[in-house]
Structure formats: C-alpha cells, structure tokens
Design a protein around this motif. Sequence first.
Motif, PDB file in Angstrom:
ATOM      1  N   MET A 116       0.837  -1.187   0.000  1.00  0.00           N
ATOM      2  CA  MET A 116       0.000   0.000   0.000  1.00  0.00           C
ATOM      3  C   MET A 116       0.880   1.248   0.000  1.00  0.00           C
ATOM      4  N   ASP A 117       0.564   2.223  -0.888  1.00  0.00           N
ATOM      5  CA  ASP A 117       1.422   3.399  -0.958  1.00  0.00           C
ATOM      6  C   ASP A 117       1.004   4.450   0.070  1.00  0.00           C
ATOM      7  N   ILE A 118       1.800   5.507   0.142  1.00  0.00           N
ATOM      8  CA  ILE A 118       1.624   6.511   1.193  1.00  0.00           C
ATOM      9  C   ILE A 118       0.305   7.274   1.057  1.00  0.00           C
ATOM     10  N   ILE A 119      -0.173   7.484  -0.174  1.00  0.00           N
ATOM     11  CA  ILE A 119      -1.441   8.206  -0.367  1.00  0.00           C
ATOM     12  C   ILE A 119      -2.603   7.390   0.195  1.00  0.00           C
ATOM     13  N   ASP A 120      -2.615   6.098  -0.102  1.00  0.00           N
ATOM     14  CA  ASP A 120      -3.676   5.238   0.430  1.00  0.00           C
ATOM     15  C   ASP A 120      -3.636   5.220   1.960  1.00  0.00           C
ATOM     16  N   LYS A 121      -2.426   5.186   2.520  1.00  0.00           N
ATOM     17  CA  LYS A 121      -2.293   5.212   3.987  1.00  0.00           C
ATOM     18  C   LYS A 121      -2.863   6.504   4.555  1.00  0.00           C
ATOM     19  N   LYS A 122      -2.595   7.624   3.894  1.00  0.00           N
ATOM     20  CA  LYS A 122      -3.100   8.916   4.365  1.00  0.00           C
ATOM     21  C   LYS A 122      -4.623   8.958   4.288  1.00  0.00           C
ATOM     22  N   ILE A 123      -5.182   8.394   3.224  1.00  0.00           N
ATOM     23  CA  ILE A 123      -6.638   8.372   3.093  1.00  0.00           C
ATOM     24  C   ILE A 123      -7.256   7.498   4.178  1.00  0.00           C
ATOM     25  N   LEU A 124      -6.704   6.316   4.385  1.00  0.00           N
ATOM     26  CA  LEU A 124      -7.227   5.437   5.430  1.00  0.00           C
ATOM     27  C   LEU A 124      -7.057   6.069   6.813  1.00  0.00           C
TER      28      LEU A 124
ATOM     29  N   ILE B  66      -8.865  12.099  -4.889  1.00  0.00           N
ATOM     30  CA  ILE B  66      -9.101  11.354  -3.648  1.00  0.00           C
ATOM     31  C   ILE B  66     -10.265  10.390  -3.819  1.00  0.00           C
ATOM     32  N   ASN B  67     -11.333  10.836  -4.479  1.00  0.00           N
ATOM     33  CA  ASN B  67     -12.486   9.952  -4.696  1.00  0.00           C
ATOM     34  C   ASN B  67     -12.124   8.757  -5.567  1.00  0.00           C
ATOM     35  N   ASP B  68     -11.251   8.975  -6.552  1.00  0.00           N
ATOM     36  CA  ASP B  68     -10.791   7.854  -7.386  1.00  0.00           C
ATOM     37  C   ASP B  68     -10.018   6.841  -6.534  1.00  0.00           C
ATOM     38  N   ARG B  69      -9.177   7.345  -5.643  1.00  0.00           N
ATOM     39  CA  ARG B  69      -8.424   6.442  -4.769  1.00  0.00           C
ATOM     40  C   ARG B  69      -9.361   5.724  -3.796  1.00  0.00           C
ATOM     41  N   ILE B  70     -10.379   6.423  -3.323  1.00  0.00           N
ATOM     42  CA  ILE B  70     -11.358   5.803  -2.419  1.00  0.00           C
ATOM     43  C   ILE B  70     -12.088   4.666  -3.121  1.00  0.00           C
ATOM     44  N   ASP B  71     -12.430   4.868  -4.386  1.00  0.00           N
ATOM     45  CA  ASP B  71     -13.093   3.801  -5.156  1.00  0.00           C
ATOM     46  C   ASP B  71     -12.203   2.551  -5.220  1.00  0.00           C
ATOM     47  N   ALA B  72     -10.909   2.760  -5.411  1.00  0.00           N
ATOM     48  CA  ALA B  72      -9.981   1.631  -5.464  1.00  0.00           C
ATOM     49  C   ALA B  72      -9.882   0.950  -4.097  1.00  0.00           C
ATOM     50  N   LEU B  73      -9.901   1.734  -3.027  1.00  0.00           N
ATOM     51  CA  LEU B  73      -9.844   1.173  -1.676  1.00  0.00           C
ATOM     52  C   LEU B  73     -11.102   0.364  -1.363  1.00  0.00           C
ATOM     53  N   LYS B  74     -12.225   0.801  -1.913  1.00  0.00           N
ATOM     54  CA  LYS B  74     -13.470   0.038  -1.735  1.00  0.00           C
ATOM     55  C   LYS B  74     -13.383  -1.304  -2.468  1.00  0.00           C
ATOM     56  N   LYS B  75     -12.830  -1.284  -3.674  1.00  0.00           N
ATOM     57  CA  LYS B  75     -12.691  -2.522  -4.436  1.00  0.00           C
ATOM     58  C   LYS B  75     -11.767  -3.510  -3.712  1.00  0.00           C
ATOM     59  N   ASN B  76     -10.791  -2.974  -3.009  1.00  0.00           N
ATOM     60  CA  ASN B  76      -9.851  -3.815  -2.267  1.00  0.00           C
ATOM     61  C   ASN B  76     -10.334  -4.132  -0.847  1.00  0.00           C
ATOM     62  N   LEU B  77     -11.581  -3.733  -0.557  1.00  0.00           N
ATOM     63  CA  LEU B  77     -12.264  -4.047   0.711  1.00  0.00           C
ATOM     64  C   LEU B  77     -11.638  -3.377   1.932  1.00  0.00           C
ATOM     65  N   LEU B  78     -10.883  -2.301   1.691  1.00  0.00           N
ATOM     66  CA  LEU B  78     -10.316  -1.541   2.801  1.00  0.00           C
ATOM     67  C   LEU B  78     -11.316  -0.508   3.324  1.00  0.00           C
ATOM     68  N   LEU B  79     -12.222  -0.094   2.444  1.00  0.00           N
ATOM     69  CA  LEU B  79     -13.345   0.769   2.813  1.00  0.00           C
ATOM     70  C   LEU B  79     -14.627   0.092   2.371  1.00  0.00           C
ATOM     71  N   SER B  80     -15.681   0.279   3.142  1.00  0.00           N
ATOM     72  CA  SER B  80     -16.973  -0.297   2.767  1.00  0.00           C
ATOM     73  C   SER B  80     -17.632   0.563   1.693  1.00  0.00           C
ATOM     74  N   GLU B  81     -18.658   0.037   1.044  1.00  0.00           N
ATOM     75  CA  GLU B  81     -19.382   0.785   0.014  1.00  0.00           C
ATOM     76  C   GLU B  81     -20.030   2.036   0.589  1.00  0.00           C
ATOM     77  N   SER B  82     -20.352   2.005   1.872  1.00  0.00           N
ATOM     78  CA  SER B  82     -20.953   3.180   2.517  1.00  0.00           C
ATOM     79  C   SER B  82     -19.902   4.200   2.964  1.00  0.00           C
ATOM     80  N   GLY B  83     -18.634   3.889   2.692  1.00  0.00           N
ATOM     81  CA  GLY B  83     -17.579   4.849   3.004  1.00  0.00           C
ATOM     82  C   GLY B  83     -17.074   4.777   4.430  1.00  0.00           C
ATOM     83  N   MET B  84     -17.063   3.577   4.994  1.00  0.00           N
ATOM     84  CA  MET B  84     -16.537   3.381   6.347  1.00  0.00           C
ATOM     85  C   MET B  84     -15.277   2.518   6.268  1.00  0.00           C
TER      86      MET B  84
END
Length: 204
Positions: free
Chosen positions: A1-9, A37-55
């Motif tokens: 996981m890169d630093i941007i994803d870590k910052k978003i999480l 950021i929203n594009d990265r969030i979509d990728a995090l959702k696909k990888n199950l790090l964020l839920s579809e509801s954004g949690m």
Amino acid sequence: MDIIDKKILTSFYVCSITGENPITHCIKKTNLSETYINDRIDALKKNLLLSESGMLTEFGRTSLHVVLAGGVFDIIHPGHIYTLNAAKALGDVLVVVIATGDTAVKMKKRRPLHAETQRQELIGALSTVDLCLVGKEGDIFKTVSLVRPDIIALGYDQVHQEKFITDGCKVIGLNVRVARLQSPIPEYSSSKIEKEYGEALHGI
C-alpha cells in the motif's frame, strides 16, 4: 500500500473518532484534489479496505498500525518532540492523549500552566500527530478502548508499568504492544523549565 492510500485510510480512521468528514479531512491533510481522492477511495473500496458506505472496514483498520502516546505536555520542549517523533516511527497513525488538569495534578503533583484545550490545540498542530484527544478522568482504558491502538508508547519518565497496561488492554479485548521510548535529552522537563523561568523572573 502506498503513502497516499495510507493517508486516506488514516483520515477515515481519525474521522471515525472525531465525526468529521473524511474527504474534507483528507483534502486538508494531503492538498490533493477531491476528484483524485475519490478515485483512490473507489480503489480502496474494491480492495475491501473501505466499505461501500464509506466506512473503514476491519480489514482497512488492521492495515494501519495505530500508536497511542500520552502525557501532560504543558510546556513543549525538545524531549517532547523527540518522543513524539519516535512514537510516530513505530506505526502509521499517531494518536496523542492530553492529560486533564486533575489527572496532571495526580501525576506531577502540580496544576499545569495551560488548560487542557490549549495543550490539545498545540500538540494537535504538530505535523507528526494525526489526532490529539483530551483523556478521560480516572480510567485510561476508556480512551484506549476508543482509539484501539496496536502500540502504546511510553516516555522515559512515565510511571505506567507495562504489565498494568497490557493486562488492562486484554480485559477490553485488545492485544497491545507497549514500547518504552528513550529521550536523548532527559535533562529537559516542563517542571525544570518552569522552575528555571520562575527563578530568572525573580532574579530580575
């Protein structure tokens, strides 16, 4: 996981405690565009790090190593900065808990010069600190339960015993590692600075 994803999480983790909007928080912390950021969030959702509801999912939470450090932090000095930098180096997220005035009296046998909200604002402004909270009276494990740290970092002069902390964490269902940090400048302390400042004033 890169630093941007870590910052978003990290923003999603922090906002799960503060109630802030995680996207707004992330924009403020990264200076990245909302679209990116929203594009990265979509990728995090696909990888199950964020839920579809954004949690933040449990999988997303376990991908972050959260470090908890605490103290009075009445007069900030180089020893504090070193200790907080060392604490942050142990993980991805640094949460700092500020002792209340009454707790500080029990710990230091004196009332802090600054109110807890002032101390919280000052420590929270440090770039290395992701979240700064004021502690709960009487039971440190109330805050530990809220933060759910992976590591609790203790300063060289903090009186807490490691076994007391690890045993208390097990009671609330947390398996926490305790790290005792060493300061390279142990001669610095808020009490000593206050004393020397007072003596200098009286010597004028």
